[in-house]
Design a protein around this motif. Structure first.
Motif, PDB file in Angstrom:
ATOM      1  N   ASP A   1     -47.423  14.802   3.479  1.00 32.46           N
ATOM      2  CA  ASP A   1     -47.885  16.166   3.668  1.00 32.46           C
ATOM      3  C   ASP A   1     -47.813  16.963   2.359  1.00 32.46           C
ATOM      4  O   ASP A   1     -46.768  17.007   1.702  1.00 32.46           O
ATOM      5  CB  ASP A   1     -47.021  16.827   4.740  1.00 32.46           C
ATOM      6  N   LYS A   2     -48.929  17.593   1.984  1.00 25.32           N
ATOM      7  CA  LYS A   2     -48.995  18.339   0.721  1.00 25.32           C
ATOM      8  C   LYS A   2     -48.035  19.520   0.703  1.00 25.32           C
ATOM      9  O   LYS A   2     -47.459  19.837  -0.329  1.00 25.32           O
ATOM     10  CB  LYS A   2     -50.420  18.808   0.453  1.00 25.32           C
ATOM     11  N   GLU A   3     -47.859  20.182   1.833  1.00 28.72           N
ATOM     12  CA  GLU A   3     -46.931  21.319   1.891  1.00 28.72           C
ATOM     13  C   GLU A   3     -45.495  20.864   1.659  1.00 28.72           C
ATOM     14  O   GLU A   3     -44.733  21.529   0.962  1.00 28.72           O
ATOM     15  CB  GLU A   3     -47.058  22.037   3.228  1.00 28.72           C
TER      16      GLU A   3
ATOM     17  N   LEU B   1     -44.591  18.169  -0.021  1.00 30.64           N
ATOM     18  CA  LEU B   1     -44.512  17.795  -1.436  1.00 30.64           C
ATOM     19  C   LEU B   1     -44.310  19.008  -2.338  1.00 30.64           C
ATOM     20  O   LEU B   1     -43.563  18.960  -3.301  1.00 30.64           O
ATOM     21  CB  LEU B   1     -45.777  17.054  -1.863  1.00 30.64           C
ATOM     22  N   ALA B   2     -44.980  20.101  -2.011  1.00 27.83           N
ATOM     23  CA  ALA B   2     -44.876  21.316  -2.818  1.00 27.83           C
ATOM     24  C   ALA B   2     -43.479  21.917  -2.764  1.00 27.83           C
ATOM     25  O   ALA B   2     -43.041  22.565  -3.718  1.00 27.83           O
ATOM     26  CB  ALA B   2     -45.908  22.335  -2.363  1.00 27.83           C
TER      27      ALA B   2
ATOM     28  N   LYS C   1     -40.204  19.551 -10.877  1.00 32.30           N
ATOM     29  CA  LYS C   1     -41.287  19.061 -10.031  1.00 32.30           C
ATOM     30  C   LYS C   1     -41.260  17.548  -9.951  1.00 32.30           C
ATOM     31  O   LYS C   1     -40.855  16.868 -10.890  1.00 32.30           O
ATOM     32  CB  LYS C   1     -42.635  19.502 -10.590  1.00 32.30           C
TER      33      LYS C   1
ATOM     34  N   LYS D   1     -43.578  14.032  -8.976  1.00 33.32           N
ATOM     35  CA  LYS D   1     -44.938  13.501  -8.905  1.00 33.32           C
ATOM     36  C   LYS D   1     -44.961  12.404  -7.842  1.00 33.32           C
ATOM     37  O   LYS D   1     -44.147  11.489  -7.865  1.00 33.32           O
ATOM     38  CB  LYS D   1     -45.359  12.952 -10.261  1.00 33.32           C
ATOM     39  N   TYR D   2     -45.899  12.527  -6.931  1.00 32.10           N
ATOM     40  CA  TYR D   2     -46.025  11.574  -5.834  1.00 32.10           C
ATOM     41  C   TYR D   2     -46.821  10.366  -6.273  1.00 32.10           C
ATOM     42  O   TYR D   2     -47.941  10.489  -6.746  1.00 32.10           O
ATOM     43  CB  TYR D   2     -46.707  12.270  -4.657  1.00 32.10           C
TER      44      TYR D   2
ATOM     45  N   ARG E   1     -48.448   7.410  -4.598  1.00 31.41           N
ATOM     46  CA  ARG E   1     -48.852   6.918  -3.278  1.00 31.41           C
ATOM     47  C   ARG E   1     -48.685   5.404  -3.171  1.00 31.41           C
ATOM     48  O   ARG E   1     -48.202   4.899  -2.169  1.00 31.41           O
ATOM     49  CB  ARG E   1     -50.302   7.303  -3.009  1.00 31.41           C
TER      50      ARG E   1
END
Length: 77
Positions: A2-4, A6-7, A17, A19-20, A22
C-alpha cells in the motif's frame, strides 16, 4: 504494498525514507545500508531482522545523475 503505508514508514534507526524493492520484497534504507524484509505483506521493521546491503546496493540509483556532475558544478562556481 500500500502506497499510503509506504509513505508513513521510516527507518527505525535514522528516521530516513525507505525505498521499496518490489522484486526483493524489502524496504531499503540507503543511509544505514539496511534492507528490512516484507514477510506475508507485513514490513518487519526490526534492525536485528534487517539484511546488511552490499556496497553496490548502497549506491544511489537516480536516473540522469552521476557523482561527477555535482563536482563539475562546484568547480564552475
Amino acid at each position: 504494498m500500500d502506497k499510503e503505508l509506504l509513505a508513513m514508514l521510516v527507518c527505525p534507526l535514522c528516521n530516513g525514507k525507505l525505498k521499496y524493492d518490489r522484486d526483493a520484497q524489502e524496504l531499503r534504507c540507503h543511509y544505514d545500508g539496511l534492507a528490512y524484509p516484507i514477510k506475508e505483506g507485513i514490513p518487519v521493521m526490526l534492525p536485528e531482522e534487517a539484511r546488511v546491503m552490499d556496497a553496490d546496493e548502497k549506491l544511489p540509483t537516480s536516473p540522469g545523475r552521476s557523482p561527477g556532475r555535482s563536482q563539475e558544478r562546484l568547480g564552475d562556481a
